[in-house]
Design a protein around this motif. Structure first.
Motif, PDB file in Angstrom:
ATOM      1  N   TYR A 155      15.302  10.112   0.418  1.00 18.44           N
ATOM      2  CA  TYR A 155      14.462   9.066   0.994  1.00 18.44           C
ATOM      3  C   TYR A 155      13.016   9.499   1.160  1.00 18.44           C
ATOM      4  O   TYR A 155      12.096   8.786   0.778  1.00 18.44           O
ATOM      5  CB  TYR A 155      15.050   8.592   2.331  1.00 18.44           C
ATOM      6  CG  TYR A 155      16.371   7.898   2.127  1.00 18.44           C
ATOM      7  CD1 TYR A 155      16.428   6.606   1.634  1.00 18.44           C
ATOM      8  CD2 TYR A 155      17.567   8.558   2.363  1.00 18.44           C
ATOM      9  CE1 TYR A 155      17.632   5.968   1.399  1.00 18.44           C
ATOM     10  CE2 TYR A 155      18.784   7.933   2.137  1.00 18.44           C
ATOM     11  CZ  TYR A 155      18.799   6.640   1.660  1.00 18.44           C
ATOM     12  OH  TYR A 155      19.993   6.022   1.421  1.00 18.44           O
ATOM     13  N   ALA A 172      14.198   2.530   0.961  1.00 20.84           N
ATOM     14  CA  ALA A 172      14.792   2.362   2.286  1.00 20.84           C
ATOM     15  C   ALA A 172      15.418   0.993   2.432  1.00 20.84           C
ATOM     16  O   ALA A 172      15.084   0.063   1.672  1.00 20.84           O
ATOM     17  CB  ALA A 172      13.728   2.574   3.351  1.00 20.84           C
ATOM     18  N   LYS A 173      16.318   0.851   3.403  1.00 24.10           N
ATOM     19  CA  LYS A 173      16.965  -0.432   3.638  1.00 24.10           C
ATOM     20  C   LYS A 173      15.948  -1.480   4.057  1.00 24.10           C
ATOM     21  O   LYS A 173      15.021  -1.205   4.806  1.00 24.10           O
ATOM     22  CB  LYS A 173      18.014  -0.315   4.736  1.00 24.10           C
ATOM     23  CG  LYS A 173      19.302   0.291   4.307  1.00 24.10           C
ATOM     24  CD  LYS A 173      20.294   0.169   5.438  1.00 24.10           C
ATOM     25  CE  LYS A 173      21.598   0.827   5.071  1.00 24.10           C
ATOM     26  NZ  LYS A 173      22.540   0.818   6.198  1.00 24.10           N
TER      27      LYS A 173
END
Length: 175
Positions: A155, A172-173
């Motif tokens: 990430y 990222a979400k």
């Protein structure tokens, strides 16, 4: 039929190869390495080249493997091997004191790694570590152990990575 087994191993100046019944040893300016040799594989030295051959046709693949290992041993005692590691992350630092490598990797404590015999660890900058030695397998193993203390995460890319390693980043979400 193995093509690799047919290629001779060129012995540079200052490198001696000694083949006994059960082992092969290579001596050079960077040190001495040895490996166990199967009984059905012969090693002959002609004109500064080492040739490996097998009596049994089923052992040709093993001859190719042994030839590659011997070539790596010859290169190691003549020139040596090295792996470069980079520390990526805020506050990630490396320092060498004698034969000990001290790493600050975001844990509550520093990680101390003792270099095994035959390996030299240097840190030209605070975020760079160089592992060097004559044994290719041992250099790779030590570099992998150091990388294993904090492998790079996908990430942010933080962690210990090889200098030629490319970290594939994840998104990222999203909410």
């Amino acid at each position: 039929m193995s093509r690799i087994a047919k290629k001779p191993v060129v012995l540079p100046k200052g490198v001696e190869l000694n083949a006994q019944a059960e082992s092969i040893s290579v001596k050079g300016p960077k040190g001495t390495l040895s490996i166990a040799k199967p009984a059905d594989i012969q090693v002959s030295i002609e004109d500064g080249n080492a040739l490996l051959s097998a009596n049994d046709p089923a052992r040709i693949a093993l001859t190719g493997t042994l030839r590659a290992i011997v070539a790596n041993m010859v290169h190691g005692v003549a020139h040596g091997f090295e792996r470069k590691l980079e520390l990526v992350g805020v506050g990630y630092r490396a320092a060498v004191q004698g034969k000990d490598l001290t790493l600050s990797l975001g844990y509550s404590h520093p990680v101390v790694f003792k270099a095994p015999e035959g390996i030299t660890i240097t840190s030209p900058t605070q975020t760079e570590v160089i592992v060097a030695g004559a044994d290719k397998q041992l250099v790779g193993e030590v570099a992998a152990k150091i990388r294993g203390f904090r492998p790079p995460e996908p990430y942010k890319g933080k962690g210990v990575k090889y200098s030629d390693e490319i970290i594939i980043r994840k998104e990222a979400k999203k909410a």
